[in-house]
Design a protein around this motif. Sequence first.
Motif: not given
Lengths: 270, 297
Positions: A1-17
């Motif tokens: 249903m979801i894409s962990w690859n996509y989710i991981t990438n989003i979290v990685r992009q915004h982890r500092l914020f």
Amino acid sequence: MISWNYITNIVRQHRLFLLFTFIFVGLFQVLILTFVVGADLLGFVEQFLRQLPSRMQVLFGEQFMAQLSINGAVAFGYNHPLVVAMLIIVAILLPARHIAGEIEAGSLELLFAMPIKRYRIALSLWLVAGGMLLVAVAGGWTGTGCGLLLFPEARGAPILRVIGVGLSLWLLVFTISSYTMLIASHSNEGGKSTLRAAGLTLVFYFMNVAAILWPRVDFLSHFTIFHYHQPQQVMMGEPVLGKNAAVLGALALVCAGLAIRQVSRRDVPG
Amino acid sequence: MPILEVLELAKSYGSVVGVEGLTLSVEEGEIFGFLGPNGAGKTTTIRLVMSLLHPDRGSITLFGVPLRGEAASVRQRIGYLPGEFRPYVEMTGVHFLDYMARFRAGAPKLRADLLDRLELAAATLERPIKHLSHGNRQKLGIVQALEHEPDLAVLDEPTLGLDPLMQEAFYDIVRLLRERGKCVFLSSHVLSEVEKVCERVAIIRDGSLVALESIEALKHKCPRRLIVVLDATVSSKAPLLPGARLLAQHGERSEYRVDGDVRAILQELTTCPVRDVILPEPDLEDVFMAYYQDGDA
């Protein structure tokens, strides 16, 4: 249903914020408790409120007086404009940037050419936005927890209500994130989506203020999302959380459903 | 079985026609050229094939499966390079390739070979994409499109920004894919590259297909230039030739346009005071210009 690859990438992009937001919201809760526990402000605030025009007293009076208790201070921490604004920024930027912004930047074209259904991308984005907002709210819970540990006077605050008031804030910003996603799913420009979502949020906010200030228009309160975030009432033990959660949750679900449908069906311009 | 079959495809943007009544098919193991100037409808066609746009009318069949909705599973077998390749510029090259590859099943088995052929060094890939040159970004785009050895590669202006050496490296990659039985749908407005690597071409104009044939057949159909150098000591008047139109005359040199069979012309020339006859092999540019200047060939 979801894409962990996509989710991981989003979290990685915004982890500092996200980390910054977590710390900011957490420290704010500690600061609020420090302020209330460390000074006898009741008399001062009462004097101050008497100087205000009557309408302003209606707007701020009850809230301020309540906030000078421990429970009120905790609730205030989850309703302060700075905290709410910070979370709203996260709630709006994530979907606006990753749908309309990425269409504008051209990167969504590459993603949609991959062997993955679009609804999985959209659903993943909605969930990761919700998850990141929950982490930010968890910063508030952590801050409140630290405050309660630091100040023995504050230990009477009911933990379940603290969790409830945080959940109420989370539902508010998650709803904002959901309608931003719906707006972004119809747009090709991240900036425009952000402005539209921020504008709509401001309209909701001012509707809420108007409904509080003028009894003639208090019917407006039912049509603004801010009416369904009532931290004072939650902290005072009033049974409002269930109804509010149902309204905000339903709105978030409908907006997300429509957004996912639109993302799946829309053309992606070059 | 055709790998790609497009039937009566139509797509408009309001009153602007993107493509209209487009029909073509691409066979297995074929390198198919898709030609047209900017705005002719090449990119619209490609975006329709990739399900990024939804057609107003018509149908697309990929690997024998009619394309309805997203057909995400079919895209497992397709590699795509957009005309304007715009990756996630904050990522490093290697992070971007890994990220895209994880959406697919299987390992990116051609990556090392492609990086080697396109001279993309490991140090370059470790840098954020925003710091890469346009040429290196384009190479990255080619690698992400082809690294999983797709059965069909849809490449929109793939050599944009590549230097001549890298263009040659790219043509070698395309030939390698053909040797492995893969199919390449190559959109371009660089005629020489299409002529170099493609077997068949489609020419599109104002959203409609105006030609779809092998390059050899197109060249054969194309009006040819004929240059006749007269023996000025006998006559300097350009002879009238059957089926040829005189375009220009500069002294003893006359240039004709020939639309049909040249045999009758050559026979006629045997009766003329001719010193030399030049009949250049038409190139794709001649074909292309013929379609675009005359309306049809």
